[in-house]
Motif scaffolding. Structure first.
Motif, PDB file in Angstrom:
ATOM      1  N   THR A  31      23.271  47.947  53.866  1.00  0.00           N
ATOM      2  CA  THR A  31      22.443  49.167  53.923  1.00  0.00           C
ATOM      3  C   THR A  31      22.525  49.832  55.302  1.00  0.00           C
ATOM      4  O   THR A  31      22.362  51.047  55.413  1.00  0.00           O
ATOM      5  N   TYR A  35      23.108  54.077  56.718  1.00  0.00           N
ATOM      6  CA  TYR A  35      22.496  54.865  57.800  1.00  0.00           C
ATOM      7  C   TYR A  35      23.549  55.256  58.834  1.00  0.00           C
ATOM      8  O   TYR A  35      23.515  56.354  59.398  1.00  0.00           O
ATOM      9  N   ALA A  96      17.630  56.811  61.315  1.00  0.00           N
ATOM     10  CA  ALA A  96      17.000  55.868  60.380  1.00  0.00           C
ATOM     11  C   ALA A  96      15.474  55.893  60.448  1.00  0.00           C
ATOM     12  O   ALA A  96      14.814  55.341  59.579  1.00  0.00           O
ATOM     13  N   ARG A  97      14.920  56.548  61.464  1.00  0.00           N
ATOM     14  CA  ARG A  97      13.451  56.497  61.546  1.00  0.00           C
ATOM     15  C   ARG A  97      12.773  57.611  60.751  1.00  0.00           C
ATOM     16  O   ARG A  97      11.548  57.604  60.586  1.00  0.00           O
ATOM     17  N   ARG A 102      14.794  57.752  54.835  1.00  0.00           N
ATOM     18  CA  ARG A 102      14.595  56.398  54.285  1.00  0.00           C
ATOM     19  C   ARG A 102      14.306  56.458  52.781  1.00  0.00           C
ATOM     20  O   ARG A 102      14.726  55.585  52.031  1.00  0.00           O
ATOM     21  N   ARG A 106      16.503  54.459  50.207  1.00  0.00           N
ATOM     22  CA  ARG A 106      15.809  53.424  49.427  1.00  0.00           C
ATOM     23  C   ARG A 106      16.145  53.545  47.936  1.00  0.00           C
ATOM     24  O   ARG A 106      16.455  52.566  47.275  1.00  0.00           O
ATOM     25  N   ASP A 124      14.654  46.081  55.937  1.00  0.00           N
ATOM     26  CA  ASP A 124      13.404  46.276  55.186  1.00  0.00           C
ATOM     27  C   ASP A 124      13.603  45.945  53.710  1.00  0.00           C
ATOM     28  O   ASP A 124      12.852  46.408  52.869  1.00  0.00           O
ATOM     29  N   ASN A 176      11.021  49.833  61.550  1.00  0.00           N
ATOM     30  CA  ASN A 176      11.583  49.701  60.199  1.00  0.00           C
ATOM     31  C   ASN A 176      12.099  48.303  59.907  1.00  0.00           C
ATOM     32  O   ASN A 176      12.804  48.102  58.921  1.00  0.00           O
TER      33      ASN A 176
END
Ligand code: DC
Length: 212
Positions: A31, A35, A96-97, A102, A106, A124, A176
């Motif tokens: 994953t 990102y 990514a923040r 996200r 996801r 996560d 995260n």
């Protein structure tokens, strides 16, 4: 079955997740590469890294692809090598923040996980992406060992610089990075890769047998 492998940078997630997937005959999903690929594309196209909605639109329009031999593609470009450059290391936590980014990732990660038995590597996975994963591993390692491993992967940076870079990334990724309460911690500091794989394979076998 989903095996979630979470933990900080340099704990050995990629090597472990890849080897484990091979051993089990599962798919492997990185994953972090998703990102990274989005970050590469944003830099390439001049999308500001602080613009969450613009990055969300970019992520939505350009899914990351994974090839047979571990290649990573986005928008028709093979970025397998490019996403490992220091420029991407530095920029990816900023991308990514964004919660919008996200959310897109996801959804994709869940969809990919539904395609079959998978080992999913990230930050996560066991808490946010697949909270009902059958096996959750929290991979950790001593900071000095983590810096040494990074050193072996990257040319040009000294050990002190790498240790400092890891500290900075830990701080930036912390919001995260989540350890699931039911994740089993595996400390890779003193273990060889085959030993780690053996340990996790035992946990997978136990989960299959309905133990624990
Ligand atoms: O594991 P990595 O270094 O390839 O991850 C790249 C970046 O993406 C890093 O800043 C952490 C972030 N990441 C994340 O926020 N959530 C994930 N599930 C995976 C990676």
């Amino acid at each position: 079955m989903i095996v979630a492998i979470d933990g900080p940078a340099g704990a050995g997630k990629s090597s472990v997740a890849k080897a484990l997937a091979e051993r089990l005959g599962f798919r492997y999903l990185d994953t972090g590469a998703m990102y990274r690929a989005l970050t590469w594309l944003a830099l390439h196209e001049g999308v500001p890294l602080d613009d969450g909605p613009a990055l969300e639109a970019l992520a939505d329009a350009t899914p990351v692809g994974f090839g047979e031999r571990g290649t990573v593609t986005i928008a028709g470009t093979d970025v397998t090598q490019r996403i490992r450059e220091p420029e991407i290391d530095a920029a990816v936590p900023v991308v990514a923040r964004h919660p919008e980014v996200r959310a897109v990732m996801r959804q994709r990660q869940r969809a990919l996980g539904r395609e079959g038995d998978s080992v999913i590597e990230g930050r996560d996975i066991g808490v946010v992406v697949v909270p009902d994963a059958e096996v959750k591993i929290w991979l950790v390692a001593d900071p000095a060992v983590r810096a040494r491993r990074r050193h072996a992967e990257r040319d040009g940076l000294g050990m002190d610089e790498l240790a400092e870079e890891l500290r900075r990334r830990d701080a930036r990724d912390a919001p995260n990075t989540h350890r699931a309460p039911d994740a089993i911690a595996v400390d890779t500091t003193e273990l060889s890769l085959p030993e780690v794989i053996e340990r996790i394979t035992t946990l997978v076998d136990e989960a299959r047998a309905g133990v624990g």
